[in-house]
Write a protein that holds these residues in place. Structure first.
Motif, PDB file in Angstrom:
ATOM      1  N   ASN A  33       0.835  -1.193   0.000  1.00 26.71           N
ATOM      2  CA  ASN A  33       0.000   0.000   0.000  1.00 26.71           C
ATOM      3  C   ASN A  33       0.871   1.244   0.000  1.00 26.71           C
ATOM      4  OD1 ASN A  33      -2.328  -1.570   0.145  1.00 26.71           O
ATOM      5  ND2 ASN A  33      -2.326  -1.575   2.387  1.00 26.71           N
ATOM      6  N   ALA A  34       0.289   2.371  -0.351  1.00 30.53           N
ATOM      7  CA  ALA A  34       1.026   3.630  -0.308  1.00 30.53           C
ATOM      8  C   ALA A  34       1.291   4.023   1.141  1.00 30.53           C
ATOM      9  CB  ALA A  34       0.221   4.724  -1.014  1.00 30.53           C
ATOM     10  N   GLY A  35       2.418   4.654   1.379  1.00 35.75           N
ATOM     11  CA  GLY A  35       2.707   5.134   2.722  1.00 35.75           C
ATOM     12  C   GLY A  35       4.166   4.942   3.083  1.00 35.75           C
ATOM     13  N   PRO A  36       4.595   5.563   4.176  1.00 37.69           N
ATOM     14  CA  PRO A  36       5.990   5.447   4.607  1.00 37.69           C
ATOM     15  C   PRO A  36       6.382   3.995   4.874  1.00 37.69           C
ATOM     16  CG  PRO A  36       4.853   7.181   5.834  1.00 37.69           C
ATOM     17  CD  PRO A  36       3.802   6.425   5.072  1.00 37.69           C
ATOM     18  N   GLY A  37       7.561   3.619   4.426  1.00 37.31           N
ATOM     19  CA  GLY A  37       8.083   2.283   4.703  1.00 37.31           C
ATOM     20  C   GLY A  37       7.557   1.182   3.822  1.00 37.31           C
ATOM     21  N   SER A  38       6.726   1.495   2.833  1.00 34.32           N
ATOM     22  CA  SER A  38       6.172   0.461   1.965  1.00 34.32           C
ATOM     23  C   SER A  38       7.006   0.355   0.690  1.00 34.32           C
ATOM     24  CB  SER A  38       4.714   0.767   1.633  1.00 34.32           C
ATOM     25  OG  SER A  38       4.621   1.944   0.851  1.00 34.32           O
ATOM     26  N   GLY A  39       6.690  -0.624  -0.119  1.00 31.98           N
ATOM     27  CA  GLY A  39       7.363  -0.792  -1.393  1.00 31.98           C
ATOM     28  C   GLY A  39       8.489  -1.805  -1.340  1.00 31.98           C
ATOM     29  N   VAL A  40       8.862  -2.315  -2.526  1.00 37.13           N
ATOM     30  CA  VAL A  40       9.824  -3.398  -2.612  1.00 37.13           C
ATOM     31  C   VAL A  40      11.216  -2.981  -2.162  1.00 37.13           C
ATOM     32  CG1 VAL A  40      10.515  -3.002  -5.025  1.00 37.13           C
ATOM     33  CG2 VAL A  40      10.529  -5.332  -4.085  1.00 37.13           C
ATOM     34  N   TRP A  41      11.588  -1.707  -2.338  1.00 34.63           N
ATOM     35  CA  TRP A  41      12.935  -1.295  -1.930  1.00 34.63           C
ATOM     36  C   TRP A  41      13.067  -1.284  -0.417  1.00 34.63           C
ATOM     37  CZ3 TRP A  41      17.578  -1.635  -3.322  1.00 34.63           C
ATOM     38  CH2 TRP A  41      18.580  -0.870  -2.737  1.00 34.63           C
ATOM     39  N   GLN A  42      12.055  -0.786   0.296  1.00 37.32           N
ATOM     40  CA  GLN A  42      12.097  -0.808   1.760  1.00 37.32           C
ATOM     41  C   GLN A  42      11.988  -2.231   2.292  1.00 37.32           C
ATOM     42  OE1 GLN A  42      12.555   1.284   4.281  1.00 37.32           O
ATOM     43  NE2 GLN A  42      12.879   3.128   3.071  1.00 37.32           N
ATOM     44  N   ASP A  43      11.341  -3.114   1.539  1.00 34.59           N
ATOM     45  CA  ASP A  43      11.157  -4.498   1.984  1.00 34.59           C
ATOM     46  C   ASP A  43      12.406  -5.335   1.737  1.00 34.59           C
ATOM     47  OD1 ASP A  43       9.924  -6.796   2.943  1.00 34.59           O
ATOM     48  OD2 ASP A  43       8.999  -7.270   1.015  1.00 34.59           O
ATOM     49  N   LEU A  44      12.936  -5.297   0.520  1.00 33.48           N
ATOM     50  CA  LEU A  44      14.052  -6.155   0.140  1.00 33.48           C
ATOM     51  C   LEU A  44      15.373  -5.416  -0.007  1.00 33.48           C
ATOM     52  CD1 LEU A  44      12.186  -8.351  -2.511  1.00 33.48           C
ATOM     53  CD2 LEU A  44      12.655  -8.896  -0.109  1.00 33.48           C
ATOM     54  N   GLY A  45      15.318  -4.109  -0.221  1.00 36.30           N
ATOM     55  CA  GLY A  45      16.530  -3.326  -0.373  1.00 36.30           C
ATOM     56  C   GLY A  45      17.504  -3.443   0.793  1.00 36.30           C
TER      57      GLY A  45
ATOM     58  N   ARG B 268       3.097  -2.896 -11.849  1.00 34.84           N
ATOM     59  CA  ARG B 268       1.886  -3.716 -11.884  1.00 34.84           C
ATOM     60  C   ARG B 268       0.640  -2.845 -11.918  1.00 34.84           C
ATOM     61  NH1 ARG B 268       2.659  -7.226  -6.669  1.00 34.84           N
ATOM     62  NH2 ARG B 268       3.270  -5.153  -5.943  1.00 34.84           N
ATOM     63  N   PRO B 269      -0.388  -3.259 -12.613  1.00 37.64           N
ATOM     64  CA  PRO B 269      -1.633  -2.495 -12.618  1.00 37.64           C
ATOM     65  C   PRO B 269      -2.168  -2.301 -11.198  1.00 37.64           C
ATOM     66  CG  PRO B 269      -1.674  -4.182 -14.313  1.00 37.64           C
ATOM     67  CD  PRO B 269      -0.456  -4.438 -13.494  1.00 37.64           C
ATOM     68  N   GLY B 270      -2.473  -1.072 -10.851  1.00 36.28           N
ATOM     69  CA  GLY B 270      -3.018  -0.766  -9.543  1.00 36.28           C
ATOM     70  C   GLY B 270      -1.986  -0.647  -8.443  1.00 36.28           C
ATOM     71  N   SER B 271      -0.710  -0.721  -8.776  1.00 34.76           N
ATOM     72  CA  SER B 271       0.322  -0.651  -7.742  1.00 34.76           C
ATOM     73  C   SER B 271       0.398   0.753  -7.151  1.00 34.76           C
ATOM     74  CB  SER B 271       1.682  -1.045  -8.321  1.00 34.76           C
ATOM     75  OG  SER B 271       2.671  -1.003  -7.324  1.00 34.76           O
ATOM     76  N   ALA B 272       0.365   0.821  -5.814  1.00 33.68           N
ATOM     77  CA  ALA B 272       0.442   2.109  -5.113  1.00 33.68           C
ATOM     78  C   ALA B 272       1.817   2.348  -4.506  1.00 33.68           C
ATOM     79  CB  ALA B 272      -0.623   2.163  -4.012  1.00 33.68           C
ATOM     80  N   ALA B 273       2.690   1.371  -4.574  1.00 33.02           N
ATOM     81  CA  ALA B 273       4.026   1.478  -3.998  1.00 33.02           C
ATOM     82  C   ALA B 273       5.045   0.926  -4.987  1.00 33.02           C
ATOM     83  CB  ALA B 273       4.103   0.704  -2.679  1.00 33.02           C
ATOM     84  N   THR B 274       6.288   1.300  -4.802  1.00 33.70           N
ATOM     85  CA  THR B 274       7.363   0.817  -5.663  1.00 33.70           C
ATOM     86  C   THR B 274       7.363  -0.706  -5.730  1.00 33.70           C
ATOM     87  OG1 THR B 274       8.788   2.715  -5.213  1.00 33.70           O
ATOM     88  CG2 THR B 274       9.866   0.694  -5.911  1.00 33.70           C
ATOM     89  N   ASP B 275       7.351  -1.264  -6.933  1.00 29.55           N
ATOM     90  CA  ASP B 275       7.435  -2.720  -7.062  1.00 29.55           C
ATOM     91  C   ASP B 275       8.560  -3.142  -7.994  1.00 29.55           C
ATOM     92  OD1 ASP B 275       6.308  -2.106  -9.529  1.00 29.55           O
ATOM     93  OD2 ASP B 275       4.368  -3.027  -9.105  1.00 29.55           O
TER      94      ASP B 275
END
Length: 352
Positions: A164-176, A201-208
């Protein structure tokens, strides 16, 4: 002496990684879990105490260690509370949302004389250990190109905080943080960081999708994570003056944990996929080193018994945060960014 731990959060990270690794570590006892869903916890851990309030779990007098495995934005606030309570602290990666917040945690822990570690468990993955040993043994000569991928095939966006959108989300914060910590553990701090992020991806709200280059004088480290990779990307590709190394498949410990295996099982950490070394003399396979992420907690127990410095020094976690943040700044402004560590922090980092 048995160290009694409180696990704050019982989502994917807490349930899949921390709980089984803690329970498999001699000298550690998972005594309390902070969760709003006691039934979910007791279905896995029948005898553990469940506290609905994380702060109440942290404040318990019978707890020695607090392990924070909650969504990323809550890492720093809960770590502050644990430090203030005088407890040893493990924070799941990322350490904090930005470098300023991470610096504050390190300073607070130092002032309170409280141990603080970040859960960079991927240092003990079979794939990374295999590649690092080949580099250390000089099989590749001087490394010029290091490529590390954490790729997935998840074409549909899921409704969870990581996506979801927001601080700390997205693939870079998860796997980076995993990718960066591994690279820094081998090569040290880069001179500059250049990055590009996307939502594919369609509908993606965060970096993927994230593509990050760590620049050293001659070496280039390429760190990549994507969610539309059905196959074909090796986990590691390394080129050097003496040859090239390819490690195709990733470590299996996460898959093993999901299957119900633990570090006490004979098959734990075994990796049947060898690395392949290519040199002018020919091509041959290098058996994969056995992985064991439970060594994070084993080393932690030794440190609390005054037998070592612990699994991850705070300055190492701080350096990882600085590079993760530099990549975000680069992706936003389209320019290379120097990690914003001070001279004193760089000197401290160099004392390994």
């Amino acid at each position: 002496m048995t160290i009694r731990a409180a696990l704050i959060g019982f989502g994917y990270a807490g349930k899949t990684f921390h709980a089984p690794l803690i329970n498999a570590t001699h000298g550690l006892e998972l005594a309390v879990v902070a969760s709003s869903d006691a039934a979910k916890v007791h279905a896995v851990l029948a005898g553990v105490v469940v506290e609905p309030d994380p702060l109440a779990a942290i404040a318990r007098a019978d707890i020695d260690l607090v392990v924070i495995a909650t969504p990323n934005p809550s890492h720093a606030p809960l770590a502050r509370a644990a430090i203030a309570a005088g407890k040893a602290v493990v924070v799941d990666k990322p350490m904090a949302l930005d470098l300023a917040e991470a610096r504050e945690l390190v300073a607070l822990a130092k002032a309170a004389n409280v141990p603080l570690w970040v859960f960079h468990n991927r240092r003990w993955d079979s794939d990374f250990l295999t590649v690092r040993q080949a580099i250390d043994d000089g099989l590749l000569g001087t490394v010029a190109h290091f490529e590390s991928h954490f790729d997935r095939f998840r074409p549909h966006v899921r409704d969870r905080w990581r996506e979801n959108a927001g601080p700390g989300s997205g693939v870079w914060q998860d796997l980076g943080p995993h990718l960066v910590d591994q690279a820094l553990h081998v090569f040290g701090l880069p001179d500059r960081v250049t990055a590009s992020f996307a939502r594919q991806r369609p509908g993606s709200a965060a970096t993927d999708w994230a593509h990050v280059v760590l620049e050293y004088p001659q070496l280039r480290c390429i760190l990549h994570a994507g969610m539309l990779v059905a196959g074909g990307s090796p986990r590691f590709v390394v080129h050097g003056t003496a040859g090239s190394l390819i490690k195709t498949l990733p470590d299996r410990q996460e898959a093993q944990l999901l299957e119900g295996l633990t570090p006490r099982d004979e098959a734990w950490g075994l990796d049947a996929d060898p690395a392949v070394l290519h040199t002018p003399q020919g091509t041959h396979a290098i058996a994969a080193t056995r992985g064991d992420q439970s060594l994070f907690y084993h080393t932690l127990v030794q440190s609390l018994a005054h037998v070592g410095i612990g699994p991850i020094r705070p300055i190492e976690a701080l350096a990882t945060t600085a590079v993760v943040e530099a990549a975000e700044l680069s992706a936003n402004n389209g320019k290379s960014v120097i990690p914003a560590l001070t001279g004193a922090e760089r000197e401290s980092y160099a004392l390994q």
